[in-house]
Design a protein around this motif. Structure first.
Motif, PDB file in Angstrom:
ATOM      1  N   ASN A 198      -8.612   8.530   3.635  1.00 52.57           N
ATOM      2  CA  ASN A 198      -8.896   9.198   2.362  1.00 52.57           C
ATOM      3  C   ASN A 198     -10.380   9.506   2.154  1.00 52.57           C
ATOM      4  O   ASN A 198     -10.739  10.133   1.155  1.00 52.57           O
ATOM      5  N   ASN A 234      -2.583  -3.647  -4.771  1.00 53.04           N
ATOM      6  CA  ASN A 234      -3.031  -4.263  -3.521  1.00 53.04           C
ATOM      7  C   ASN A 234      -3.708  -5.600  -3.777  1.00 53.04           C
ATOM      8  O   ASN A 234      -3.468  -6.578  -3.063  1.00 53.04           O
ATOM      9  N   GLN A 292      -7.167   2.791   4.913  1.00 58.17           N
ATOM     10  CA  GLN A 292      -7.054   3.642   3.736  1.00 58.17           C
ATOM     11  C   GLN A 292      -8.347   4.415   3.495  1.00 58.17           C
ATOM     12  O   GLN A 292      -8.323   5.611   3.205  1.00 58.17           O
ATOM     13  N   CYS A 293      -9.465   3.720   3.600  1.00 54.64           N
ATOM     14  CA  CYS A 293     -10.757   4.386   3.408  1.00 54.64           C
ATOM     15  C   CYS A 293     -10.990   5.439   4.484  1.00 54.64           C
ATOM     16  O   CYS A 293     -11.577   6.494   4.218  1.00 54.64           O
ATOM     17  N   GLU A 341     -11.574  -6.183  -3.564  1.00 49.15           N
ATOM     18  CA  GLU A 341     -12.340  -5.303  -2.671  1.00 49.15           C
ATOM     19  C   GLU A 341     -13.639  -5.971  -2.244  1.00 49.15           C
ATOM     20  O   GLU A 341     -14.078  -5.806  -1.098  1.00 49.15           O
ATOM     21  N   SER A 353     -12.644   7.710   1.120  1.00 50.75           N
ATOM     22  CA  SER A 353     -13.152   7.081  -0.098  1.00 50.75           C
ATOM     23  C   SER A 353     -12.564   5.679  -0.179  1.00 50.75           C
ATOM     24  O   SER A 353     -11.576   5.368   0.491  1.00 50.75           O
ATOM     25  N   LYS A 354     -13.161   4.851  -1.012  1.00 52.85           N
ATOM     26  CA  LYS A 354     -12.680   3.481  -1.167  1.00 52.85           C
ATOM     27  C   LYS A 354     -11.309   3.481  -1.833  1.00 52.85           C
ATOM     28  O   LYS A 354     -11.111   4.126  -2.857  1.00 52.85           O
ATOM     29  N   GLN A 355     -10.389   2.737  -1.244  1.00 54.36           N
ATOM     30  CA  GLN A 355      -9.022   2.708  -1.738  1.00 54.36           C
ATOM     31  C   GLN A 355      -8.537   1.265  -1.802  1.00 54.36           C
ATOM     32  O   GLN A 355      -8.247   0.654  -0.780  1.00 54.36           O
ATOM     33  N   TRP A 356      -8.499   0.722  -2.998  1.00 55.39           N
ATOM     34  CA  TRP A 356      -7.951  -0.646  -3.174  1.00 55.39           C
ATOM     35  C   TRP A 356      -7.604  -0.816  -4.648  1.00 55.39           C
ATOM     36  O   TRP A 356      -8.453  -1.117  -5.470  1.00 55.39           O
ATOM     37  N   ASN A 357      -6.333  -0.615  -4.984  1.00 54.51           N
ATOM     38  CA  ASN A 357      -5.934  -0.638  -6.390  1.00 54.51           C
ATOM     39  C   ASN A 357      -5.494  -2.035  -6.810  1.00 54.51           C
ATOM     40  O   ASN A 357      -5.519  -2.990  -6.029  1.00 54.51           O
ATOM     41  N   TYR A 395      -7.204  -1.955   4.246  1.00 50.23           N
ATOM     42  CA  TYR A 395      -8.220  -1.375   3.360  1.00 50.23           C
ATOM     43  C   TYR A 395      -9.103  -0.387   4.121  1.00 50.23           C
ATOM     44  O   TYR A 395      -9.379   0.724   3.651  1.00 50.23           O
ATOM     45  N   ALA A 398       0.813  -1.220   0.000  1.00 50.59           N
ATOM     46  CA  ALA A 398       0.000   0.000   0.000  1.00 50.59           C
ATOM     47  C   ALA A 398       0.847   1.271   0.000  1.00 50.59           C
ATOM     48  O   ALA A 398       0.277   2.370   0.013  1.00 50.59           O
TER      49      ALA A 398
END
Length: 434
Positions: free
Chosen positions: A366, A375, A362-363, A383, A368-372, A359, A322
């Protein structure tokens, strides 16, 4: 048949054919007359011929014959960009403006202004005979190339996956050559060291709430002794594995926790707390001999197997994935320790718990949803797979400072841990319901 029949001058004999092939002046040559073309023109027309032999721009017959030897169709294998047009022009010694292209056409190169795009459908409908087999193969090949180009363009549009181990390629302690194999092994063996999620039903004198009180207290002991993070996660693992196979009365439950921490310290720590310190922290509820006896019982019950992949092992790897900073790291561990206290979270494997904690952190940071894709690649969890566990973590975060089990909240409300517990929970993950 030795030669032509003198009485039938329209008959051509083998000798005349051979003479014509040798460049002679037999009747075959005479019959051909001015329609004969140079071999170089024939070869050029064969190599660069249009996909359909009768492909014309709907001109008159004389005009077609005049331009037949000059025009050569070159199939377009890729989009005709300016750079590609310049390369073709240089190769065929023509002007770049003489190169044109259409979606359903063949590229025609010519030294004259008669060069144009010839529509393939016009070729098909205006053709008086069937399409040669080599042309069909060429069309199939070009269609396949177009499909490959489309796939390549899709790959370019996709989010790239980062090589997180490349910066450590020269660091021998990072064991880059073996890191993927190590974590593949951890993932395969983690479930063999997990306990049944309903093991507490086999206990007659303790319950899941008592387990939560014990671990919440051990987190405070771990913090006061300033032990390594690995020690805490191994302690919880040893407790659950022991309680899953041994029935314990409630007055001995704290002894199980203290002994598990002693074993974890012997495995992880450089400087191990002495037994007397553990007895003192337990308010002298147990004697030294009781601690040593429980240590023997526990280590034999677990068959001396202390090398297990705990959530901490996966946390470190996934935080690197991450590209975490100190703030994300502390918040992730705060959420992970909240999961340790909750008996409900035993049903999740350590790797999923670690991924869900990061996860959710990160959300939270930020909003907001963060999972690229990076990850997802390194954790092997999408996700979608993290949603259920993440929702539970958010509820734990909301209730962290309430009730009696507040050890984790107090620990992460200090400056040493960046006041991570004061972060506003990611309530939108619950409202969204995914």
């Amino acid at each position: 048949m030795a030669g032509p029949d003198e009485n039938n001058p329209g008959v051509i004999g083998p000798a005349d054919v051979q003479g014509a092939l040798r460049g002679g002046t037999g009747k075959f040559t005479a019959a051909i007359g001015n329609n004969r073309r140079a071999l170089t023109n024939i070869n050029r027309n064969i190599v660069g011929a249009p996909p359909y032999p009768c492909a014309v721009n709907k001109r008159g017959l004389s005009e077609r014959e005049a331009n037949c030897s000059k025009n050569a169709a070159i199939p377009v294998h890729r989009p005709v960009t300016r750079k590609f047009a310049a390369q073709l022009a240089n190769k065929h010694q023509i002007k770049p403006e003489d190169i044109s292209r259409s979606q359903h056409s063949v590229l025609v190169l010519s030294d004259s202004e008669d060069c144009s795009i010839v529509d393939v459908e016009d070729y098909k409908t205006g053709c008086e005979f069937s399409v040669p087999m080599f042309v069909q193969h060429t069309e199939a090949m070009l269609e396949e190339i177009d499909r490959m180009d489309e796939v390549e363009m899709e790959d370019v549009d996709r989010e790239p996956i980062m090589d997180i181990d490349n910066p450590d390629s020269k660091n021998p302690l990072a064991v880059v050559e073996y890191i993927d194999d190590l974590y593949n092994f951890y993932t395969k063996t983690e479930r063999s060291h997990c306990v049944p999620p309903s093991y507490m039903t086999q206990q007659f004198d303790i319950n899941e709430r008592m387990r939560g009180i014990l671990i919440d207290w051990l987190i405070e002991v771990h913090y006061k002794f300033e032990l390594m993070e690995e020690t805490l996660y191994l302690t919880v693992n040893l407790i659950d594995r022991f309680l899953a196979v041994n029935q314990v009365v409630r007055k001995k439950l704290q002894l199980v926790g203290v002994t598990a921490m002693l074993l974890a310290c012997k495995y992880e720590e450089v400087s191990v707390p002495v037994v007397d310190d553990l007895i003192l922290i337990s308010d002298k509820a147990y004697s030294r001999q009781e601690v040593l006896d429980m240590e023997k019982l526990m280590i034999n019950t677990l068959k001396f197997n202390l090398s297990v992949p705990t959530p901490y092992v996966f946390m470190r790897r996934y935080l690197k994935t991450a590209q975490s900073d100190r703030k994300l790291e502390l918040l992730s561990f705060f959420m992970m320790e909240l999961c340790l206290v909750e008996y409900l979270m035993i049903k999740y494997p350590p790797s999923l718990l670690a991924a869900a904690a990061i996860y959710t952190a990160q959300c939270t940071l930020n909003r907001s949803k963060q999972w690229n894709k990076t990850n997802e690649w390194y954790t092997s969890y999408s996700e979608e797979q993290l949603k259920e566990c993440s929702r539970l973590i958010v509820t734990f975060h909301q209730n962290a400072g309430t009730g009696k089990l507040t050890g984790v909240h107090r620990k992460y409300s200090t400056s040493k841990y960046g006041y991570a517990a004061r972060t506003e929970p990611a309530n939108f993950l619950l409202e969204d319901r995914f």
